[in-house]
Design a protein around this motif. Structure first.
Motif, mmCIF file in Angstrom:
data_model
loop_
_atom_site.group_PDB
_atom_site.id
_atom_site.type_symbol
_atom_site.label_atom_id
_atom_site.label_comp_id
_atom_site.label_asym_id
_atom_site.label_seq_id
_atom_site.Cartn_x
_atom_site.Cartn_y
_atom_site.Cartn_z
ATOM 1 N N THR A 102 0.865 -1.174 0.000
ATOM 2 C CA THR A 102 0.000 0.000 0.000
ATOM 3 C C THR A 102 0.902 1.224 0.000
ATOM 4 O O THR A 102 1.759 1.370 0.872
ATOM 5 N N LEU A 103 0.726 2.102 -0.986
ATOM 6 C CA LEU A 103 1.621 3.241 -1.193
ATOM 7 C C LEU A 103 0.818 4.525 -1.284
ATOM 8 O O LEU A 103 -0.375 4.519 -1.559
ATOM 9 N N ARG A 104 1.494 5.618 -1.051
ATOM 10 C CA ARG A 104 0.909 6.937 -1.285
ATOM 11 C C ARG A 104 2.007 7.855 -1.801
ATOM 12 O O ARG A 104 3.199 7.612 -1.564
ATOM 13 N N LEU A 105 1.632 8.904 -2.482
ATOM 14 C CA LEU A 105 2.604 9.862 -3.000
ATOM 15 C C LEU A 105 3.243 10.641 -1.858
ATOM 16 O O LEU A 105 2.570 11.026 -0.904
ATOM 17 N N SER A 106 4.542 10.872 -1.955
ATOM 18 C CA SER A 106 5.240 11.634 -0.928
ATOM 19 C C SER A 106 4.725 13.065 -0.825
ATOM 20 O O SER A 106 4.787 13.688 0.228
ATOM 21 N N SER A 107 4.203 13.582 -1.928
ATOM 22 C CA SER A 107 3.704 14.954 -1.940
ATOM 23 C C SER A 107 2.406 15.111 -1.166
ATOM 24 O O SER A 107 1.987 16.229 -0.864
ATOM 25 N N GLY A 108 1.759 13.982 -0.842
ATOM 26 C CA GLY A 108 0.492 14.044 -0.139
ATOM 27 C C GLY A 108 -0.703 14.189 -1.058
ATOM 28 O O GLY A 108 -1.854 14.131 -0.611
ATOM 29 N N ARG A 109 -0.462 14.400 -2.345
ATOM 30 C CA ARG A 109 -1.559 14.530 -3.298
ATOM 31 C C ARG A 109 -2.172 13.173 -3.599
ATOM 32 O O ARG A 109 -1.560 12.134 -3.394
ATOM 33 N N ARG A 110 -3.384 13.218 -4.111
ATOM 34 C CA ARG A 110 -4.051 11.985 -4.482
ATOM 35 C C ARG A 110 -3.443 11.445 -5.771
ATOM 36 O O ARG A 110 -3.180 12.201 -6.706
ATOM 37 N N PHE A 111 -3.208 10.155 -5.800
ATOM 38 C CA PHE A 111 -2.666 9.512 -6.990
ATOM 39 C C PHE A 111 -3.827 9.171 -7.915
ATOM 40 O O PHE A 111 -4.639 8.301 -7.625
ATOM 41 N N LYS A 112 -3.924 9.901 -9.008
ATOM 42 C CA LYS A 112 -5.042 9.729 -9.930
ATOM 43 C C LYS A 112 -4.713 8.651 -10.967
ATOM 44 O O LYS A 112 -3.681 8.700 -11.621
ATOM 45 N N PHE A 113 -5.597 7.692 -11.090
ATOM 46 C CA PHE A 113 -5.418 6.643 -12.093
ATOM 47 C C PHE A 113 -6.784 6.101 -12.475
ATOM 48 O O PHE A 113 -7.790 6.366 -11.808
ATOM 49 N N LYS A 114 -6.821 5.362 -13.564
ATOM 50 C CA LYS A 114 -8.042 4.751 -14.043
ATOM 51 C C LYS A 114 -7.917 3.233 -13.972
ATOM 52 O O LYS A 114 -6.812 2.693 -13.949
ATOM 53 N N ALA A 115 -9.073 2.583 -13.918
ATOM 54 C CA ALA A 115 -9.078 1.125 -13.897
ATOM 55 C C ALA A 115 -8.384 0.580 -15.130
ATOM 56 O O ALA A 115 -8.617 1.031 -16.243
ATOM 57 N N GLY A 116 -7.495 -0.374 -14.925
ATOM 58 C CA GLY A 116 -6.769 -0.964 -16.039
ATOM 59 C C GLY A 116 -5.375 -0.403 -16.227
ATOM 60 O O GLY A 116 -4.643 -0.866 -17.100
ATOM 61 N N GLN A 117 -4.972 0.588 -15.428
ATOM 62 C CA GLN A 117 -3.636 1.152 -15.562
ATOM 63 C C GLN A 117 -2.627 0.377 -14.721
ATOM 64 O O GLN A 117 -2.992 -0.371 -13.810
ATOM 65 N N TYR A 118 -1.370 0.574 -15.046
ATOM 66 C CA TYR A 118 -0.306 -0.048 -14.270
ATOM 67 C C TYR A 118 0.783 0.972 -14.006
ATOM 68 O O TYR A 118 0.804 2.054 -14.590
ATOM 69 N N VAL A 119 1.676 0.646 -13.088
ATOM 70 C CA VAL A 119 2.772 1.533 -12.727
ATOM 71 C C VAL A 119 4.094 0.791 -12.873
ATOM 72 O O VAL A 119 4.149 -0.434 -12.793
ATOM 73 N N PHE A 120 5.147 1.554 -13.113
ATOM 74 C CA PHE A 120 6.504 1.021 -13.056
ATOM 75 C C PHE A 120 7.042 1.306 -11.654
ATOM 76 O O PHE A 120 6.969 2.437 -11.184
ATOM 77 N N LEU A 121 7.558 0.269 -11.017
ATOM 78 C CA LEU A 121 8.055 0.391 -9.647
ATOM 79 C C LEU A 121 9.559 0.173 -9.617
ATOM 80 O O LEU A 121 10.084 -0.727 -10.263
#
Length: 214
Positions: A102-121
């Protein structure tokens, strides 16, 4: 130059095979074994040399490759700007060989994404490599998002990530939004992948007519 192009492309083709990427190899002068995916990732960086050799090999090749190359450079520039540092909220293993983050942005902003997206970690304490994972949380979640990562012992990077996170007292009983001092600091960059998500499937089920009982 033609022989070098053929050799580099052959190496990229061989290391791209799933059987090679799943294997582990012992290298001379290095303790332990190296995962095939790490070798695959480094070998595929030879595409830069292949492109340069193709320009040198054929005087007219640049005319056909200029536009795709510009698109590639643009994609890399966008990827650099898309990098966002994140804070680890929770790391645990809900079942065998699965790591839930479970992650959150360091900036405190909401991480906006849509269903079906992925991230590079990326996790600097493991390696400098970027690995894609589908976002497993709902797009309506506030400020946090989750990833579920398979981490069998034969998977070099994901297994090393689970060892780095779960063995440094980063497992929490309940989610708590707090920074992890001294622990690995992952970073992410986003890209879109068209696929069905839980939200899509839920809407599809709700929209489907009920079947009559037999």
């Amino acid at each position: 130059s033609g022989h070098h192009i053929a050799l580099f492309m052959l190496l990229m083709s061989l290391t791209g095979l799933e059987r090679f990427r799943r294997a582990r190899f012992g290298l001379p002068g290095r303790r332990g074994k190296v995962g095939g995916y790490s070798i695959f990732s480094h070998v595929h960086k030879l595409w830069v040399l292949v492109l340069a050799l193709l320009w040198f090999h054929s005087r007219t090749f640049w005319k056909f490759s200029l536009f795709p190359t510009l698109l590639l450079v643009l994609d890399k520039c966008i990827a650099l700007r898309a990098k966002k540092p994140v804070v680890l909220v929770r790391a645990h293993s809900p079942t065998k060989d699965v790591l839930a983050l479970t992650l959150r942005l360091s900036s405190g902003r909401r991480f906006k994404f849509k269903a079906g997206q992925y991230v590079f970690l990326q996790c600097g304490e493991v390696s400098s490599e970027w690995h894609p994972f589908s976002v497993s949380s709902s797009a309506e979640d506030n400020h946090t998002f989750s990833l579920h990562i398979r981490c069998r012992a034969d998977m070099d990077w994901t297994f090393a990530l689970s060892q780095a996170l779960l063995q440094q007292d980063l497992v929490t009983v309940a989610p708590a939004v707090s920074d992890v001092e001294g622990g690995p600091r992952p970073s992410i960059r986003t890209k879109r992948l068209m696929s069905l998500s839980d939200d899509d499937l839920t809407r599809a089920v709700e929209a489907s007519p009920a079947l009559p009982a037999p």
